[in-house]
Structure formats: structure tokens, C-alpha cells
Design a protein around this motif. Structure first.
Motif, PDB file in Angstrom:
ATOM      1  N   ALA A  72       0.894  -1.262   0.161  1.00 54.77           N
ATOM      2  CA  ALA A  72      -0.026   0.006  -0.126  1.00 54.77           C
ATOM      3  C   ALA A  72       0.889   1.385  -0.006  1.00 54.77           C
ATOM      4  CB  ALA A  72      -0.949   0.061   1.209  1.00 54.77           C
ATOM      5  N   PRO A  73       0.469   2.391  -0.315  1.00 54.77           N
ATOM      6  CA  PRO A  73       1.160   3.695  -0.054  1.00 54.77           C
ATOM      7  C   PRO A  73       1.927   3.563   1.009  1.00 54.77           C
ATOM      8  CG  PRO A  73      -0.896   4.076  -1.253  1.00 54.77           C
ATOM      9  CD  PRO A  73      -1.088   2.753  -0.722  1.00 54.77           C
ATOM     10  N   ILE A  74       3.249   4.064   1.087  1.00 49.95           N
ATOM     11  CA  ILE A  74       3.888   4.171   2.333  1.00 49.95           C
ATOM     12  C   ILE A  74       3.425   5.205   3.023  1.00 49.95           C
ATOM     13  CG2 ILE A  74       6.199   5.077   3.024  1.00 49.95           C
ATOM     14  CD1 ILE A  74       7.318   3.684   0.474  1.00 49.95           C
ATOM     15  N   VAL A  75       3.270   5.003   4.459  1.00 52.20           N
ATOM     16  CA  VAL A  75       2.752   5.848   5.601  1.00 52.20           C
ATOM     17  C   VAL A  75       4.141   6.189   6.150  1.00 52.20           C
ATOM     18  CG1 VAL A  75       1.483   6.214   7.493  1.00 52.20           C
ATOM     19  CG2 VAL A  75       0.453   4.985   5.354  1.00 52.20           C
ATOM     20  N   VAL A  76       4.507   7.595   6.315  1.00 52.72           N
ATOM     21  CA  VAL A  76       5.600   7.821   7.183  1.00 52.72           C
ATOM     22  C   VAL A  76       5.331   7.557   8.616  1.00 52.72           C
ATOM     23  CG1 VAL A  76       6.992   9.901   7.841  1.00 52.72           C
ATOM     24  CG2 VAL A  76       6.441   9.385   5.246  1.00 52.72           C
ATOM     25  N   PRO A  77       6.207   6.813   9.473  1.00 53.52           N
ATOM     26  CA  PRO A  77       6.140   6.783  10.625  1.00 53.52           C
ATOM     27  C   PRO A  77       6.183   8.069  11.441  1.00 53.52           C
ATOM     28  CG  PRO A  77       8.199   5.637   9.861  1.00 53.52           C
ATOM     29  CD  PRO A  77       7.415   6.126   8.804  1.00 53.52           C
ATOM     30  N   ALA A  78       5.343   7.948  12.678  1.00 55.83           N
ATOM     31  CA  ALA A  78       5.391   9.279  13.459  1.00 55.83           C
ATOM     32  C   ALA A  78       6.811   9.384  14.043  1.00 55.83           C
ATOM     33  CB  ALA A  78       4.424   9.055  14.597  1.00 55.83           C
ATOM     34  N   GLN A  79       7.243  10.855  14.153  1.00 55.54           N
ATOM     35  CA  GLN A  79       8.522  11.111  14.792  1.00 55.54           C
ATOM     36  C   GLN A  79       8.542  11.157  16.209  1.00 55.54           C
ATOM     37  OE1 GLN A  79      11.146  13.967  13.227  1.00 55.54           O
ATOM     38  NE2 GLN A  79      10.527  13.699  11.134  1.00 55.54           N
ATOM     39  N   LYS A  80       9.196  10.305  16.783  1.00 58.80           N
ATOM     40  CA  LYS A  80       9.305  10.496  18.466  1.00 58.80           C
ATOM     41  C   LYS A  80      10.813  10.079  18.633  1.00 58.80           C
ATOM     42  CE  LYS A  80       6.967   5.989  18.649  1.00 58.80           C
ATOM     43  NZ  LYS A  80       5.864   5.337  19.085  1.00 58.80           N
ATOM     44  N   ASN A  81      11.177  11.012  19.243  1.00 57.80           N
ATOM     45  CA  ASN A  81      12.863  10.910  19.482  1.00 57.80           C
ATOM     46  C   ASN A  81      12.714  10.045  20.686  1.00 57.80           C
ATOM     47  OD1 ASN A  81      13.330  12.506  17.266  1.00 57.80           O
ATOM     48  ND2 ASN A  81      14.002  14.421  18.368  1.00 57.80           N
ATOM     49  N   SER A  82      13.594   8.868  20.372  1.00 57.68           N
ATOM     50  CA  SER A  82      13.777   8.082  21.692  1.00 57.68           C
ATOM     51  C   SER A  82      14.955   8.647  22.451  1.00 57.68           C
ATOM     52  CB  SER A  82      14.150   6.813  20.697  1.00 57.68           C
ATOM     53  OG  SER A  82      15.179   6.881  19.997  1.00 57.68           O
ATOM     54  N   SER A  83      15.484   9.512  22.143  1.00 57.97           N
ATOM     55  CA  SER A  83      16.637   9.990  23.081  1.00 57.97           C
ATOM     56  C   SER A  83      16.868  11.555  22.682  1.00 57.97           C
ATOM     57  CB  SER A  83      17.950   9.355  22.472  1.00 57.97           C
ATOM     58  OG  SER A  83      19.333  10.189  22.773  1.00 57.97           O
ATOM     59  N   ARG A  84      17.275  12.054  23.992  1.00 58.63           N
ATOM     60  CA  ARG A  84      17.536  13.464  23.935  1.00 58.63           C
ATOM     61  C   ARG A  84      18.868  13.966  23.493  1.00 58.63           C
ATOM     62  NH1 ARG A  84      13.723  16.556  27.030  1.00 58.63           N
ATOM     63  NH2 ARG A  84      15.376  17.908  28.054  1.00 58.63           N
ATOM     64  N   GLU A  85      19.518  12.798  22.846  1.00 51.67           N
ATOM     65  CA  GLU A  85      20.925  13.067  22.318  1.00 51.67           C
ATOM     66  C   GLU A  85      20.835  12.853  20.845  1.00 51.67           C
ATOM     67  OE1 GLU A  85      23.664  14.083  23.804  1.00 51.67           O
ATOM     68  OE2 GLU A  85      22.036  14.810  24.822  1.00 51.67           O
ATOM     69  N   ILE A  86      19.814  12.951  20.265  1.00 52.65           N
ATOM     70  CA  ILE A  86      19.571  12.925  18.870  1.00 52.65           C
ATOM     71  C   ILE A  86      19.699  14.211  18.385  1.00 52.65           C
ATOM     72  CG2 ILE A  86      17.806  12.436  16.862  1.00 52.65           C
ATOM     73  CD1 ILE A  86      17.046  10.259  18.343  1.00 52.65           C
ATOM     74  N   GLY A  87      20.688  14.314  17.514  1.00 52.20           N
ATOM     75  CA  GLY A  87      21.247  15.922  16.635  1.00 52.20           C
ATOM     76  C   GLY A  87      20.330  15.922  15.374  1.00 52.20           C
ATOM     77  N   ALA A  88      20.295  14.833  14.751  1.00 52.00           N
ATOM     78  CA  ALA A  88      19.914  14.649  13.307  1.00 52.00           C
ATOM     79  C   ALA A  88      19.182  13.690  12.975  1.00 52.00           C
ATOM     80  CB  ALA A  88      21.252  14.589  12.452  1.00 52.00           C
ATOM     81  N   CYS A  89      18.099  14.242  11.950  1.00 47.15           N
ATOM     82  CA  CYS A  89      16.948  13.134  11.617  1.00 47.15           C
ATOM     83  C   CYS A  89      17.111  13.529  10.297  1.00 47.15           C
ATOM     84  CB  CYS A  89      15.832  13.487  12.170  1.00 47.15           C
ATOM     85  SG  CYS A  89      14.336  12.481  11.343  1.00 47.15           S
ATOM     86  N   LEU A  90      17.494  12.374   9.443  1.00 48.49           N
ATOM     87  CA  LEU A  90      17.599  12.591   7.824  1.00 48.49           C
ATOM     88  C   LEU A  90      16.451  11.590   7.199  1.00 48.49           C
ATOM     89  CD1 LEU A  90      19.302  13.950   5.785  1.00 48.49           C
ATOM     90  CD2 LEU A  90      20.528  11.785   5.643  1.00 48.49           C
ATOM     91  N   GLU A  91      15.592  12.026   6.429  1.00 49.33           N
ATOM     92  CA  GLU A  91      14.478  10.986   5.791  1.00 49.33           C
ATOM     93  C   GLU A  91      14.999  11.532   4.221  1.00 49.33           C
ATOM     94  OE1 GLU A  91      10.658  11.668   8.768  1.00 49.33           O
ATOM     95  OE2 GLU A  91      10.525  12.760   7.053  1.00 49.33           O
ATOM     96  N   PHE A  92      14.790  10.183   3.516  1.00 45.46           N
ATOM     97  CA  PHE A  92      14.724  10.118   2.140  1.00 45.46           C
ATOM     98  C   PHE A  92      13.563   9.597   1.573  1.00 45.46           C
ATOM     99  CE2 PHE A  92      15.655   7.533  -1.687  1.00 45.46           C
ATOM    100  CZ  PHE A  92      16.293   8.742  -2.644  1.00 45.46           C
ATOM    101  N   SER A  93      13.030  10.093   0.445  1.00 50.83           N
ATOM    102  CA  SER A  93      11.957   9.271  -0.362  1.00 50.83           C
ATOM    103  C   SER A  93      12.484   9.280  -1.584  1.00 50.83           C
ATOM    104  CB  SER A  93      10.540  10.230  -0.051  1.00 50.83           C
ATOM    105  OG  SER A  93      10.110  10.298   1.391  1.00 50.83           O
TER     106      SER A  93
END
Lengths: 127, 77, 127, 77
Positions: free
Chosen positions: C10-31
Motif C-alpha cells: 500500500a502507499p507508504i505511511v511515514v512513521p510518526a516522529q518520536k525522538n527516542s533519546s535527547r541525544e539525537i541531533g540529526a534526523c534525515l529522511e529520504f523518499s
């Protein structure tokens, strides 16, 4: 090659995705998020300031330069200013292009140039 | 002539103002202008200067510039 | 390093963004988006097939290998199978990491490896 | 022993099936098995073989494998 440069003092709102062309094969999005540890110290967030008109001019120049090497369709560049709490994004960049290589190379080089030449500064606010 | 002088981050603390209008001459260089308005201030090798929102040479006369800005090492992102 | 690998028809559903850690500095998404022109011909879309269990095994191995070089926090990998119309995403990857360099290098190398070694195939459906 | 043979993309067209169970011996290699079940088929240099979902050698006996898959050049993404 369309470019959108925005500075905001409120939480970054990711712009709606509408593909301007049926020839876009890649969409790459980067969010730079404020981390809790800055030089080993726990911080509540970071405060950003900018020389806004100069930052915009420099970014436009950098995008023209890099776009000559890595042809892109569209770029959204959003930088938040003033206080950004830990866990929220200070930076959002979206690049669309025909092929993934252009978006990936553009993203890496654009962030490098941002961190070298665009007049924006962060100051950590310790509790 | 009048020139608008801007400072940011640590240079604002060092100079004690963020924006101020000064008198200067077109044949003065940024280095000479800052030496006059803030004799204690030393840009060293890391602080750049921008004339009319473009990076410029510390030792090039400012000409008909409207703005002079101190650009300490940037840290956006 | 948490990994999520998913294949969907089925069409891709982008998963909800929840940061699992307060040490994440970068989130990169590619479609990866299906383009209208394939080898100079206008197409309505692409059909994808996969050796799904092997694709999953290969991806897990590749993620372990690349993760040793580019430490990441979490990866979501979603590949759509069967017919994907022009303008829709066939691939979505999200990588979070402390520093941007790990996400950027990981993304580029992961897609290269995907296109070399993961048993997924596209067939263009001409009108 | 029984082995499950899978084909994909152009190899499915070439062999005329997507999945089929065949008889084979543990000391047979993938090349020998395919030569027997599809004499016309030539993997050339681009088609790889996977034994139990791992890339394998065309000339290595399959042993107690449960699955043999033809992997033509991949094109995901």
C-alpha cells in the motif's frame, strides 16, 4: 531551481510536500535537533542569533554555487532563531532532485557551508 | 559619512553594543575604523568583517559602505 | 541502534516522529519517488517485486556493517512492492543519529548497497 | 532431497516459473542443478545465485540447503 529561505522565531513548521514536477525522483529532508549535552553540560536549549539579511545573501550565493554542481529542483531552508528547547529542531532543509546523488551531495555540502560561512550563532543557555 | 556597525555573539559582549552608527571616511579600512571606535578590540585571526553584508578584507578601504559587521566564527545549524 | 524494516503493498505511511533519546541531533529522511520518464519513455508507474525474506536478511546485514562505521540511533526502512504510480514513493528511509555526518554517510551508503545487493526488482509498466 | 527453487524478474520469464520444488543431491552445485532443470538457461556473469537466502557460489555444493534462488541484477529503490 527554486529556493525558499526562511528564518522563524517559532517552532519550525515543515512545509507541505507538493511535487512541482513529475520528474522528481528524490526528496531528502534534514532536521537539526538541539541535544541535551553541549560540551558535556546539560542544557535546556540553545539560543540562536543571526545577521539575517547577510545570512540570506550568503545562503543564496551558496545555493547558486552548489546548485551548479548538484542540480536540484527545489530547496526549503528554514532556520529557527532565539531560544530552541532540547528535542526541537533548529534547522530544517528539504531538497528535491531528479536523482538521489544531487540531493545527498547538496545536503552534505550545504550544511558544511552553513557551518562555515553563514552568519548564525548559537549560545548555550545553562540552567 | 555615516556607517552602521553591527556586532554579534562574543563581539557584541566585547564591544558592548549590538548596533551603532559611526562617522568614518571612505578611505578608512575596517581595521582602522574598529581601532578608532574600540581600541581594545583585536579581531585576531578568527573574527571576519563584512562590508555591506559581504565578507571583506580588514585592510581594504570601506568606500561608500553603509554597513560594517563583525562576524565571529559562526555556529548555525 | 534500532532498525525497522518493512515491505508494504500500500502507499507508504511515514512513521510518526518520536525522538527516542535527547541525544539525537540529526534526523534525515529520504523518499525515492517514481518518475514519469524511464529510459526516455513515459510510464504510468513501476512494479516492484522482492525476495522478501532474503531482502530483509541482506538489509539487516548491511545495516550492521554500515552501523559499525556510522553509529546511528534508529533506522526506518520501508520499501513499497507491486505497482507504484508516478509521483508516489517506492522507498522511505529515516535515520536518526547524534551527529549529522553519521546520518548523511549512512544514507548514501545504504542506498548504494540497496541498489547493489538487496533482492528487489522494478519493472516499468508502459501504457 | 527436495529443494525450493525461486526465480525473479527476467529469470522468472526465462525459466517459466516463479517457485518450484525439485529433487537434488547435497553434493550438486547450483550450476549443475540449473543445468539439469533448465538446460537452456545461462546465468552469464550478471545473474547471482542465493542458497538459503545468502549469496552463494555457483560451483559450491548446495549441501542441506532448503532454497535456491536466482538473483538477476537488482534494481530496488
Amino acid at each position: 531551481m527554486k529556493t525558499h529561505i526562511e528564518f522563524t522565531r517559532a517552532p519550525i513548521v515543515v512545509p507541505a510536500q507538493k511535487n512541482s514536477s513529475r520528474e522528481i525522483g528524490a526528496c531528502l529532508e534534514f532536521s537539526g535537533i538541539v541535544r541535551e549535552l553541549e560540551h558535556g553540560k546539560t542544557i535546556p536549549g540553545l539560543s540562536y542569533e543571526a545577521h539575517e539579511p547577510m545570512a540570506r545573501t550568503q545562503l543564496e550565493k551558496i545555493l547558486r554555487e552548489l546548485g551548479a554542481k548538484h542540480p536540484f529542483e527545489e530547496i526549503f531552508f528554514i532556520h529557527r532563531l532565539e531560544f530552541v528547547p532540547v528535542g526541537e529542531a533548529s534547522l530544517f532543509i528539504r531538497i528535491t532532485s531528479r536523482h538521489r546523488q544531487a540531493s545527498l551531495a547538496m545536503m552534505a555540502e550545504l550544511i558544511d557551508r552553513l557551518k562555515a560561512d553563514v552568519p548564525i550563532w548559537k549560545n548555550s543557555e545553562t540552567v | 559619512m555615516k556607517i552602521n556597525v553591527l556586532t554579534f555573539a562574543q563581539t557584541r559582549t566585547q564591544l558592548g553594543f549590538g548596533e551603532k552608527v559611526f562617522d568614518c571616511e571612505p578611505n578608512e579600512t575596517p581595521r582602522e575604523i574598529f581601532r578608532r571606535l574600540a581600541p581594545e578590540f583585536d579581531p585576531g585571526k578568527t573574527i571576519r568583517v563584512a562590508v555591506n553584508q559581504e565578507y571583506a578584507d580588514w585592510d581594504q578601504p570601506v568606500g561608500e559602505a553603509f554597513e560594517l559587521a563583525l562576524i565571529p566564527p559562526v555556529s548555525g545549524g
